[in-house]
Motif scaffolding. Sequence first.
Motif: not given
Length: 430
Positions: A46, A255, A258-259, A383-384, A387-389, A391
């Motif tokens: 990411e 993002a 990807r999210y 994100l990397e 967590s993606y959460r 964002l």
Amino acid sequence: MSMETIKLNYKRTFFIGLAFLSISGFWQMYDSIIPLMLQNTFHLGETVTGALMAMDNVLAIFLLPLFGTLSDKADTKIGKRMPFILGGTFLAAAFLMLLSAADRKQNLVLFLFVLFLLLLSMGLYRSPAVALMPDLTPNRLRSKANAVINLMGAVGGVYALIMIKLLVGSGDRPDYFPLFMSIGGLMLLAVAVLFLAVKEKKIAEEIKRREEENEKEEGTVSEKAVMPKEVKRSMIFLLVSIFLWFTAYNAVTTAFSRYTRVVWHMEGGSFADCLMVATVAAICSYIPIGNIASRVGRKKTILAGIALMSFCYFAAIFVGAYHPLVNIAFAAIGVGWAAINVNSYPMIVEMSKGCDIGKFTGTYYTFSMAAQIFTPVLSGFLLENISYRTLFPYAFLFSTLAFVTMSRVHHGDSKPERKRDVLENFDVDD
């Protein structure tokens, strides 16, 4: 002949707007698809992906002034801007096809080299394409013309989203060649029609002659003034606000493809539905937002837009999987973003009135681009490594900070006059 008697040539403005339509279509596709290629084909993290996605904004800071200045000095049989527009579009379309080939071969070195050349090609004609409208439009008609240009740019973005939805298949590594063909074809067709329909040099000479006649009739000379300290303070807070809300919004748009795959388990190009809803909602809201701002003022309208977007970012934190209600939230985000964009630049112009407006216009874009360089890297790192959460909490934080700084802006809030023409409500950044 007095400039008051001249009316906007809508047909010509439509053709001029084709260049901006092609640019907007390209960047909508670029922001949505390139991150997926970097991650799914080349398995980049990411942080690295975010850094590469910021590269176009870094290049833009240097390329846009450079090629804008070079086109100012150019003098060819087909005009100042047209050689850059034609050459840049042709090169960009060609490199777009090569990019697809590099993706198919999974050749990272070739991919990055072609990507760099693609961004150079876009930088070659981006400024000349934007400058073409004011070149070929009398001063007093540029607001109406800019409205047409912005609407056509939105059409280009919607076209790209539709093509993503229709042409991007499911799976980690779909074939992007049909999509790239559709975008490259749009770019070439749009600019070919522009070249055939608009004789730049002839029209520019006519506009210049009329402008000189008008200046002689009016006999006015504008003088620069020093910006008062309290106005400068408001200007600084507004510029910081611009940086903050672009930091929030651009993190989501960069993002999002990807999210949705990782968190909401959406496949193929289905994520484009949300972005398309936001774009269409923004287009439809320009007129009512113009009317609201004329009644309550620009600052309150911007603050309402920031609050609406912040609420949607906050609500998205708790969405575990895609639900149709998400489209309603993205429509609200589109409305909020339109409220911000319609009113922020006029506040810059209002505060810099009597000073060097051109300088502060450049500063406006410097802060917005700086945010778009900064945010893909920082949000990508989160994100990397976390967590993606992260964002939407990230977007909520920076959007809330923008609300705080915007509330400290106390100048530039003159209520705009009611527009004489419906299209003028669409004007964003003349």
